[in-house]
Design an enzyme around this catalytic site. Structure first.
Site, short mmCIF file in Angstrom:
data_model
loop_
_atom_site.label_atom_id
_atom_site.label_comp_id
_atom_site.label_asym_id
_atom_site.label_seq_id
_atom_site.Cartn_x
_atom_site.Cartn_y
_atom_site.Cartn_z
N GLN D 129 32.85 24.59 63.80
CA GLN D 129 33.60 24.19 64.99
C GLN D 129 34.85 23.40 64.59
O GLN D 129 34.72 22.39 63.91
CB GLN D 129 32.66 23.31 65.83
CG GLN D 129 33.24 22.79 67.10
CD GLN D 129 32.56 21.50 67.54
OE1 GLN D 129 33.09 20.42 67.35
NE2 GLN D 129 31.38 21.62 68.12
N GLY D 130 36.01 23.85 64.99
CA GLY D 130 37.25 23.14 64.63
C GLY D 130 37.87 22.46 65.83
O GLY D 130 38.82 22.98 66.42
N TYR D 131 37.33 21.31 66.20
CA TYR D 131 37.86 20.58 67.36
C TYR D 131 38.59 19.31 66.92
O TYR D 131 39.79 19.19 67.05
CB TYR D 131 36.72 20.18 68.32
CG TYR D 131 36.13 21.30 69.17
CD1 TYR D 131 36.45 22.63 68.95
CD2 TYR D 131 35.25 21.00 70.20
CE1 TYR D 131 35.89 23.63 69.74
CE2 TYR D 131 34.70 21.99 71.00
CZ TYR D 131 35.01 23.32 70.75
OH TYR D 131 34.47 24.30 71.53
N SER D 132 37.81 18.33 66.39
CA SER D 132 38.38 17.01 66.09
C SER D 132 39.47 17.08 65.02
O SER D 132 39.45 17.93 64.14
CB SER D 132 37.29 16.07 65.56
OG SER D 132 36.35 15.82 66.55
N SER D 164 31.31 20.38 60.43
CA SER D 164 30.08 20.52 59.65
C SER D 164 29.91 21.96 59.23
O SER D 164 30.24 22.89 59.96
CB SER D 164 28.88 20.01 60.44
OG SER D 164 28.83 20.58 61.70
N GLU D 247 26.54 21.87 73.32
CA GLU D 247 26.24 20.94 72.23
C GLU D 247 25.61 19.67 72.77
O GLU D 247 24.62 19.17 72.26
CB GLU D 247 27.51 20.57 71.46
CG GLU D 247 27.19 19.67 70.26
CD GLU D 247 28.42 19.07 69.61
OE1 GLU D 247 29.33 18.65 70.35
OE2 GLU D 247 28.46 19.03 68.37
#
Lengths: 374, 398, 374, 398
Positions: D129-132, D164, D247
């Site tokens: 997951q590429g959010y923050s 992660s 999530e």
């Protein structure tokens, strides 16, 4: 599986809330506390009409035939409205009669209870701890001893009193040898007294005796007290949120300050899961599930702590006005304070829960009644 | 680090103890809430003559005229406390002596000092404080009581709240908006208002404790001579802060807490439930010792502040945290006392079986009032963060 | 009266802080933890130069001749810089020797200690509780038993070990019969091990024995550990405040959000009075005041709780970056976590304090050493 | 209130238990952190075939195609948890299966669903997951990774953090600012990025626990075909929130806490210090039971939420509080375990004498990470206050 209140229960809750809105509004509570006997009678007779005193009395005896969970709903509403009534005695006596009364005792007393011709207080504190030397013994149908902090609604005619062997007795309040000493607690909405008994003639519930039923009755009392405190907490949170909308400082509603918002959020976060805990503990007692008494300990201990936090935090949100008599917020604060100690404070209850789960060798402050571990 | 006392300090303590032993019976009882009695005035004048109040006030204003000596000040406060003589028993007009007198010494004119200080010290003038208003609590500077000038007097209209002892006071030192055009803080004046003036209505304000130790004061076109203004017009905010500085010091005083703590230990070691003393319940005792460690830290913190003051250093953070920590500790101490007493703990004063006349319950609620009032815990935290830690003044969204 | 640090002590504190700024900066700490032996040696020899190892050694034996309060100042700075050194053994041994060594023992060992030719760890845990079966007995100059969680700086040559009667022994680390099992704690800045002793020849401090001196040594250890935790807390607060200035979210420094401000204020409010508490407890031990051992309990218990709160709150203020290894904030977090348990966790210490004040009949987890109540 | 299970539910549980008993040995060990192994794929496909994952995903996308049934869902999660099979052991590509698949079902084109869902369910595609971003944590919408369109692809440049499993992933679902002129939330797109693309650099991010369960991902002119866009351009915020919803449900799951609680009871009843079992220390036991009551409340709260969902009602507050309460409880549970273990409690994994391989310490820190991350406690409180209690959205000065 269906976890939660049924539609019927929700409707019952709403109807009961409406009855309290009408007969136990804040202004009515103030009038009753100031001695308005007519308002008190109006509330009491309205409660009789909706069947609140006979809520757990079986239908064949004229009651609503509902369970501990429904009684908890009622108590939650009583706490919510700081209603100046105490139904603990009537609920416990109904259950005690149903479970351990003879057929004739049931026929006589349950009917009176429903009709309102007999109304009950109850003296349980001495069965939980010997606070102020509380202990009650019975010899040949006569009771001797003391019970500190009995729930004594002023208008009640009888009292349900356990003895040191777990037998349950019905005592008439004007019996010879019974001396009541009124107690004044910070909570003026409910009446308490200490009973001194000297050869008081009493009527024993025919099949009562032994610790098991008494433990269940104490557990039920704890659940009802928790419900009262939870209802009071829920209302205090709502009042705090409403006040935070209305009150302005520095030109804006105080509810827009992060500190106030977060305090309200913390109250909500603590309160919300307690509803499920309370429902489950009540349901367990209705179903007489194996862990019912332990579940009641959890509900009582948790809600005692949560409600204490809410009582403080909601008062803080209100600032100075929360500290005044005028707003009446303190009625909830004090009701919660008394609920915390009734039926045992959280430390004692947690020690009991550890013991009942077989983790420890009996609480250091043991139950006054000897009782085998399940 | 030197905790020894000098011979002078020891002998001062000694004389103080002798004085107290000899005259303690003259102190009004704790339960007596009347302020203006002859008995109180005589007691206060006895203290004044012996230099136990108004100690550093110059003698030309009726004080004892001693040089400031913090050790002596501390000795006085400790010895009277140890003898069970509370602040309220010590001085009839606490707010006058401890707040107004220092303020007048700093900001008053010579004439004002001569006029107001001596009778205040002698207990002949009882003062109350008119700061808070229903719409101005945390945001005190939002106050809206107005005073316009007509000829040689102010005409004041508005409402004050949380005015303790207003019903017994002769005078009120009061914040009034006299310059409506000025910005919020700049429009306020500090004015001395006679409580006997026409247009003043005092109504007792009952609190959750069931007592009425506070009042609301309604002012309607109250006329006050112009020379009752302390400091310049529009500078009242500054003057009031001087007075508040003296009040804040008193809240959260750990010596008072120490007395209560001893009472709690006494209670827990003497009372039994189910055959065990309360202190034999390890869960209660863990809480008790936790509070004891905290209390000890706060008492020692006071000693640190005192040393800073004696050296002329600014105590900074260790002063700023006193009220927040002290009030919270008091509250938790009362909460523990109630918990160990269980059902007995919720009895109210006057009930059969009640302990200490219901003082634990009363304190529990009153201490919460102090957390809320007198600069809320939230305001205290802002002060610590901004003044103590240098964090940004403005708060922002989210 | 003069409560607080003297000008000399403040100057000493500053000088020591400067030494750690130079030799135990965050980047140096990381190098040392990554195995840079040269950096570790540089720090150690700098500490020897400024006299840190001989701080409480009397001047006639070449030390600085200072007291527990001064040692606490040193430990506060060590915690502040999470310095990868542990001086507990050297301070306790110096005091033990001064108070119970023979003249020749003092002459020999104190000199070595100051010169750095002998350096000490210490094994006290077994004298506080029997965690992991810790108990040490002595027969004819030989020690047998186990001590869990001894403070064993990797470079130390000797250990100070009390036996079950309170006698104090100097053990050489490479003695036959002594087996060390390295322990890995979350705090990598200090070394700990468990000692297993089988007929280990040791040197007894001539006049040692009985519980009193041992109790004092434990109290001193507790004060030093508290100082370490307080220094670490103070630094974590400062880092949180600095980060709150720098870090922006939603276009403004996070320090302008009330929630962050109040969290920092709460940390400061908890930390600040602990300084005075620590100073007083140290001073009491220097002066051997009657309540010195109880005061040390208060300092240890209070600072353990305060520092735990600060460790969490300061990490929260930092958000995600506080959770990374890169920033190194966790070194402080972990140092505080270990300090909390060293010398006894707060619950055990509070029970001990209640017992020492005569309130209770001995803690349920009694001291392994029988010791008369004062 | 009806806590009984229907015959169907009972038999489903029964078959589930039988399946687990028969196949448990095929589950990868908890300690195995490798995701892309053949063993894991086979295990995952076994679960898929039997309908224990992708249960309600339509069969045309490779799912089991069962009707949604929350009781079955709950039975699956409880029975696997009770058998000691954690989420991580259950599914190799947790983020793909539990976050991306529902998001694609809601927002993907038919072609995207067919292309990405089946291999994800089969464990052949691992997602991260590429959010923050370093500058966009709580304020996620402030993200600055940019994607410009060139011909038929996006060209993406920026940096992601807290990713992660990025080092083992085949693909990343990623938030990218594609419309620089739009307002903050409106300029973001949800794009599927192959991790094998040129210009991607994954660096492990070590945390305080000493492990590297997270990564930083650097993107430099990474080319991604336009048809990897999910939802419309500039609507990525909405798409991402759908994924986050899935999530959030997982964090603070009280069933995981229940397992830990049992381990703590086991520890306290078996270990002794100074001749007493740890549980015989009443102060520890008071804390233990306090946490037990709280845990029980949260578990029952889950049952309440489940009932709401089954009835199609919005659970509201009782859902909003789950993460805040659950993470805090986990943290306090670990803290108690460490305290009762005392000096043993601070040992790290691998040390002599350590208990549970250092799991208590590891959890203590990791749980704190969860309080900080995944929507900080502060953000959670804002959400509860604003969405749950209807309090004002904007915060103000002081």
């Amino acid at each position: 599986m269906d976890f939660g209140l049924s539609d019927d229960q929700r409707a019952f809750q709403d109807a009961f809330a409406q009855c309290l809105t009408d007969f136990s509004s804040t202004s009515t509570v103030r009038r009753i506390l100031d001695g308005d006997a007519a308002a008190a009678r109006a509330l009491q007779s309205r409660l009789n009409e909706v069947g609140a005193t006979g809520i757990v009395v079986p239908p064949e005896h004229g009651g609503l035939g509902l369970g501990v969970l429904d009684a908890a709903i009622v108590f939650e509403m009583l706490g919510r409205y700081v209603a100046p009534v105490d139904l603990t005695g009537s609920v416990l006596t109904s259950i005690a009669l149903s479970r351990s009364g003879s057929e004739s005792q049931k026929a006589v007393w349950l009917r009176k209870l429903v009709e309102g011709t007999a109304s009950f207080g109850t003296a349980l504190t001495h069965a939980i701890s010997d606070r102020e030397g509380g202990i009650v013994s019975s010899v040949a149908g006569r009771l001797n001893g003391r019970s500190f902090m009995a729930a004594c609604p002023p208008d009640s005619t009888h009292l349900l009193v356990p003895d040191s062997l777990g037998a349950l007795w019905i005592v008439t309040r004007d019996s010879p040898g019974l001396r009541e000493r009124q107690l004044v607690t910070v909570d003026r909405t409910r009446g308490f007294c200490t009973l001194e008994m000297e050869d008081v003639v009493a009527e024993r519930l025919a099949h009562s005796g032994g610790g098991e039923l008494l433990s269940e009755l104490i557990a039920i009392a704890r659940v009802l007290i928790s419900a009262d405190a939870l209802g009071a907490s829920q209302r205090m949170l709502e009042m705090a949120v409403a006040y935070a909308h209305d009150r302005k400082q520095f030109g804006v509603p105080i509810g827009s300050f992060q500190a106030v918002k977060h305090l309200c959020a913390e109250m909500a976060a603590e309160i919300e899961p307690c509803h499920a805990l309370l429902w489950f503990a009540s349901h367990s007692l209705d179903q007489r599930l194996p862990d019912a008494v332990v579940s009641a300990c959890h509900a009582k201990a948790r809600i005692a702590d949560v409600s204490q936090f809410v009582a403080r935090a909601a008062t803080e949100v209100h600032g100075g006005i929360g500290f005044t008599d005028e707003l009446g917020l303190h009625w909830w604060f004090k009701r919660i304070a008394v609920d915390r100690q009734l039926g045992g404070g959280p430390e004692l209850i947690r020690a009991e829960a550890a013991w009942r789960q077989g983790w420890t060798d009996g609480p250091r402050h043991a139950l006054a009644l000897s009782e085998g571990r399940r | 680090m030197d905790l020894t006392l000098t011979p002078d300090e020891l002998s001062f303590r000694q004389s103080l103890r002798e004085f107290i032993a000899a005259h303690r019976h003259l102190a009004p009882p704790e339960s007596d809430t009347r302020l203006g009695t002859e008995e109180r005035r005589l007691w206060q004048q006895l203290l004044l003559t012996n230099g136990f109040l108004g100690r550093t006030v110059p003698s030309r204003y009726g004080g004892y005229g001693a040089k400031p000596n913090l050790m002596e000040q501390r000795a006085i406060s400790e010895e009277f406390a140890a003898a069970g003589i509370t602040d309220r028993m010590l001085v009839a007009n606490r707010q006058g002596v401890s707040m107004l007198v220092p303020t007048l010494l700093e900001y008053g004119t010579e004439e004002q000092k001569q006029r107001w200080i001596p009778p205040t010290l002698r207990g002949e003038l009882i003062w109350c404080q008119g700061y808070s208003e229903p719409g101005a609590g945390s945001d005190l500077a939002a106050l809206s009581t107005r005073g316009r000038v007509e000829e040689d007097h102010f005409v004041i209209t508005g409402q004050k709240i949380w005015t303790s002892e207003a019903h017994q006071a002769d005078m009120m030192f009061c914040l009034v908006r006299t310059e409506p055009e000025a910005e919020k803080h700049g429009g306020i004046s500090f004015i001395l208002v006679p409580m006997s003036a026409a247009g003043i209505d005092v109504r007792p304000l009952k609190t959750m404790t069931g007592r009425s130790s506070f009042n609301e004061v309604f002012l309607t076109d109250v006329c006050v001579p112009l020379d009752h203004l302390v400091g310049a017009r529009g500078r009242g905010w500054e003057v009031a802060n001087e007075a508040l500085k003296h009040e804040r010091g008193a809240l959260g005083n750990p010596e008072v807490t120490q007395t209560r703590f001893q009472e709690l230990v006494e209670l827990m070691t003497s009372e039994k439930v189910n055959g065990c003393r309360l202190i034999d319940n390890p869960v209660y005792t863990d809480r008790l010792v936790k509070l004891q460690s905290w209390l000890m830290a706060l008492r020692l913190n006071s000693a640190r502040i005192l040393t800073c003051r004696m050296k002329g250093e600014e105590p900074g953070l260790c002063q700023l945290v006193v009220k927040l920590q002290g009030c919270e500790l008091n509250y938790q101490l009362s909460a523990l006392a109630i918990d160990v007493l269980g059902e007995v703990g919720v009895l109210d004063g006057g009930s059969d079986f009640v302990r200490a006349g219901g003082a634990w319950q009363n304190n529990y609620m009153f201490d919460l009032g102090l957390i809320i009032g007198g600069g809320t815990a939230q305001i205290q935290k802002n002060i610590i963060a901004e003044r103590g830690l240098g964090m940004p003044r403005r708060a922002h969204a989210v």
